[in-house]
Design a protein around this motif. Structure first.
Motif, PDB file in Angstrom:
ATOM      1  N   VAL B 109      32.697   5.510 -13.899  1.00  0.00           N
ATOM      2  CA  VAL B 109      32.165   4.198 -13.532  1.00  0.00           C
ATOM      3  C   VAL B 109      31.503   3.582 -14.756  1.00  0.00           C
ATOM      4  N   ALA B 110      31.757   2.308 -14.976  1.00  0.00           N
ATOM      5  CA  ALA B 110      31.133   1.587 -16.085  1.00  0.00           C
ATOM      6  C   ALA B 110      30.630   0.246 -15.550  1.00  0.00           C
ATOM      7  N   PHE B 111      29.701  -0.352 -16.294  1.00  0.00           N
ATOM      8  CA  PHE B 111      29.035  -1.547 -15.768  1.00  0.00           C
ATOM      9  C   PHE B 111      29.257  -2.806 -16.604  1.00  0.00           C
ATOM     10  N   THR B 112      30.009  -2.676 -17.666  1.00  0.00           N
ATOM     11  CA  THR B 112      30.363  -3.885 -18.419  1.00  0.00           C
ATOM     12  C   THR B 112      31.861  -3.842 -18.677  1.00  0.00           C
ATOM     13  N   SER B 115      32.592  -1.494 -21.745  1.00  0.00           N
ATOM     14  CA  SER B 115      32.557  -0.048 -21.495  1.00  0.00           C
ATOM     15  C   SER B 115      33.657   0.359 -20.514  1.00  0.00           C
ATOM     16  N   ALA B 116      33.998  -0.536 -19.579  1.00  0.00           N
ATOM     17  CA  ALA B 116      35.092  -0.229 -18.654  1.00  0.00           C
ATOM     18  C   ALA B 116      36.418  -0.124 -19.416  1.00  0.00           C
ATOM     19  N   TYR B 162      28.264  -8.967  -7.130  1.00  0.00           N
ATOM     20  CA  TYR B 162      27.838  -7.965  -8.123  1.00  0.00           C
ATOM     21  C   TYR B 162      28.642  -6.671  -8.017  1.00  0.00           C
ATOM     22  N   GLN B 163      29.144  -6.366  -6.811  1.00  0.00           N
ATOM     23  CA  GLN B 163      29.892  -5.107  -6.664  1.00  0.00           C
ATOM     24  C   GLN B 163      31.153  -5.074  -7.534  1.00  0.00           C
ATOM     25  N   LYS B 165      31.293  -5.936 -10.467  1.00  0.00           N
ATOM     26  CA  LYS B 165      30.899  -5.588 -11.840  1.00  0.00           C
ATOM     27  C   LYS B 165      30.549  -4.100 -11.937  1.00  0.00           C
ATOM     28  N   VAL B 166      30.745  -3.383 -10.846  1.00  0.00           N
ATOM     29  CA  VAL B 166      30.687  -1.920 -10.894  1.00  0.00           C
ATOM     30  C   VAL B 166      32.143  -1.479 -11.039  1.00  0.00           C
ATOM     31  N   TYR B 168      34.956   0.840 -11.190  1.00  0.00           N
ATOM     32  CA  TYR B 168      35.305   2.197 -10.734  1.00  0.00           C
ATOM     33  C   TYR B 168      36.734   2.468 -11.221  1.00  0.00           C
TER      34      TYR B 168
END
Lengths: 59, 303
Positions: B109-112, B115-116, B162-163, B165-166, B168
């Motif tokens: 899991v990444a948040f940007t 990084s994803a 916002y979900q 931007k998680v 997976y």
């Protein structure tokens, strides 16, 4: 074949046939337009346009 | 017994349950969640005198909150709030499976978006991006190139919620054109089916072809462990066969010649109409048997 009842399509005002054993909360397809209709009550049967699919729906 | 059936839409699954409950002479209170209001201390009137509530909410958000309220009111509900919490979120689901030692696809899991993208590049192509909350195969992306990854991530970042931007990200599992759905109660399989499709998504909701599947010892073991890992209940456990030597060989499919299974998902408001049509087992009857035994156990515990 399942027993059918006649009711009014809320979108077109036409008389449509739907299964007699529908439950409140069930979705039926309008035989007139194919639109999804929600059964609001069963005694007597009344229909409304079904809500749009939402993102968190599912299993 | 008196059963409260929480719903916002009556699917064929709910009709099957209602019919089975009524045929057995149980009292059923259909509770449309859209009509209810929930306070902090006492349950709404509709929940009075029910022995058990069955959560069949179509909307995950409603399912999560209402099961919490029912817990707070000490109204028995299946599946539990704890199970709903884990199963409704793919991150929590994956963590629970990993912790329990159940094979599950490699996931990060990444948040940007940057990084994803790093994560995706590390997985290599193809890999899969899934929404953390979602169902029926919606918004799932098989990512086959860096340029596709960049586009998908940009779209997700601008979707709004916002979900999205998680991020997976999961390995792509080379399954033999099918996955397996097992419907189980507290880890004990009721019945199982395969879902086959030429498309990489094999959800029954997407029109996959379904066939009965005979549960073997390994599947039985994995389903029991996976169910326990998420708190038990009436669940749909989804597995894929891994290590299949010749994925396109129909004989391989039938004989189940593969190395192992991986569990990719557990569903807590499981749809079972397709399974009920595919197998000889009466799935709603088995579910109602389980509800009856739940109420019996609850009654004994309070005597």
């Amino acid at each position: 074949m399942a027993d059918m009842i006649t009711t009014e399509d809320p979108l077109t005002g036409e008389e449509i046939e739907i299964p007699a054993d529908v439950e409140a909360g069930e979705i039926v397809d309008s035989p007139a337009t194919g639109a999804e209709l929600e059964v609001i009550s069963v005694d007597p049967v009344t229909l409304e346009e079904a809500p749009e699919l939402e993102e968190d729906w599912g299993e | 017994m008196k059963v409260g059936l929480l719903y916002s839409r009556i699917r064929r699954d709910e009709k099957l349950l209602l019919s089975e409950l009524r045929d057995r002479g149980h009292e059923v209170a259909k509770i449309d969640v859209r009509d209810e209001q929930f306070g902090l201390s006492d349950p709404p009137e509709s929940f009075e005198s029910v022995d058990i509530v069955v959560d069949r909410c179509l909307a995950t958000s409603r399912s999560l909150y209402i099961t919490r309220f029912l817990d707070a009111y000490d109204v028995p509900v299946v599946n539990s709030a704890a199970t709903a919490d884990v199963c409704s979120d793919k991150v929590k689901n994956s963590l629970a499976l990993e912790r329990a030692g159940v094979p599950t696809p490699a996931t990060e899991v990444a948040f940007t978006t940057d990084s994803a993208l790093e994560t995706i590049e590390a997985f290599g192509y193809p890999c899969v991006i899934k929404p953390v909350v979602g169902s029926w195969g919606r918004l799932m992306a098989k990512v086959e190139s860096r340029s596709a990854a960049e586009a998908i991530l940009e779209h997700k970042a601008t979707l709004g919620h916002y979900q999205h931007k998680v991020f997976y990200v999961q390995e792509f599992v080379e399954k033999p054109g099918r996955d397996i759905r097992v419907v189980a109660v507290d880890g004990e399989p009721i019945a199982a089916m395969t879902r086959s499709s030429d498309h990489w998504l094999t959800n029954a909701a997407k029109g996959a072809d379904v066939q009965p599947f005979e549960v073997d010892d390994r599947v039985r073991e994995l389903v029991a462990t996976a169910s326990e890992a998420v708190g038990g209940g009436l669940l749909g456990v989804d597995l894929m066969e891994t290590g299949v030597s010749e994925p396109d060989d129909s004989e391989t499919r039938e004989t189940g010649s593969h190395a192992d299974y991986t569990v990719h998902e557990i569903n807590h408001t499981v749809e079972f109409k397709a399974l009920n049509d595919a197998v000889d087992v009466d799935v709603p009857a088995a579910a109602v048997d389980w509800l009856e035994s739940n109420v019996e156990r609850g009654t004994e515990a309070t005597v």
